[in-house]
Design an enzyme around this catalytic site. Sequence first.
Site, PDB file in Angstrom:
ATOM      1  CD  GLU A   1      -1.245  -2.288   2.186  1.00 50.54           C
ATOM      2  OE1 GLU A   1      -0.080  -2.655   1.938  1.00 50.54           O
ATOM      3  OE2 GLU A   1      -1.947  -2.823   3.053  1.00 50.54           O
TER       4      GLU A   1
ATOM      5  CB  CYS B   1      -0.666   0.384   5.231  1.00 57.07           C
ATOM      6  SG  CYS B   1       0.887  -0.299   4.600  1.00 57.07           S
TER       7      CYS B   1
HETATM    8  N1  THU Z   1       2.493  -6.392   4.074  1.00 58.36           N
HETATM    9  C1  THU Z   1       1.976  -5.518   3.156  1.00 58.36           C
HETATM   10  O1  THU Z   1       2.466  -5.413   2.035  1.00 58.36           O
HETATM   11  N2  THU Z   1       0.892  -4.777   3.525  1.00 58.36           N
HETATM   12  C2  THU Z   1       0.297  -4.818   4.755  1.00 58.36           C
HETATM   13  O2  THU Z   1      -0.633  -4.067   5.002  1.00 58.36           O
HETATM   14  C3  THU Z   1       0.766  -5.778   5.759  1.00 58.36           C
HETATM   15  C4  THU Z   1       1.957  -6.561   5.416  1.00 58.36           C
HETATM   16  C5  THU Z   1       3.683  -7.177   3.700  1.00 58.36           C
HETATM   17  C6  THU Z   1       4.942  -6.800   4.434  1.00 58.36           C
HETATM   18  C7  THU Z   1       5.742  -8.090   4.370  1.00 58.36           C
HETATM   19  O3  THU Z   1       6.492  -8.100   3.181  1.00 58.36           O
HETATM   20  C8  THU Z   1       4.699  -9.190   4.302  1.00 58.36           C
HETATM   21  O4  THU Z   1       3.468  -8.538   3.984  1.00 58.36           O
HETATM   22  C9  THU Z   1       4.535  -9.972   5.586  1.00 58.36           C
HETATM   23  O5  THU Z   1       4.329  -9.137   6.664  1.00 58.36           O
END
Ligand code: THU
Length: 135
Positions: A61, A96
């Site tokens: 995000e 986020c």
């Molecule tokens: N992650 C996201 O891309 N967005 C979120 O809102 C939560 C977590 C990703 C970060 C990391 O690369 C993986 O998910 C596991 O936490």
Amino acid sequence: MQKNINNQYKKLLEQADKAKENAYSPYSGFKVGATILTKDGNTIDGCNVENAAYGSTMCAERTAIYKAVSMGYKPGDFQAISIASSGDNFSPCGACRQVISEFGTDIDLVYKWNDKIVVEKLKTLLPYSFSLNEE
Ligand code: THU
């Protein structure tokens, strides 16, 4: 209150689902994609980008938001953000939510929960959010 899911938001979620395939997530193995719908009709994709220094990882995000800002978009310019992940249930993490709130508490967030498409405003997911701007 959840809004009716329109075709535009279904497509937006499909786009995020494709964007997640670009995730760089060798440590968690968890892929996330996000697509912003701007009020001027543009779509901007992001994915999560992990790092060996785990704390340097960036969520999908925020990748999408920072990309949009670097293209010239400003607070108030975003209508919706869809998010798709390789997991079953997913909703955006707290960091986020906070970053999205900077760009508009009315932004619609679109994601899947229990096999259903959810559409909720940022302010529903992050009530009483911290801001230095008076609203
Ligand atoms: N992650 C996201 O891309 N967005 C979120 O809102 C939560 C977590 C990703 C970060 C990391 O690369 C993986 O998910 C596991 O936490």
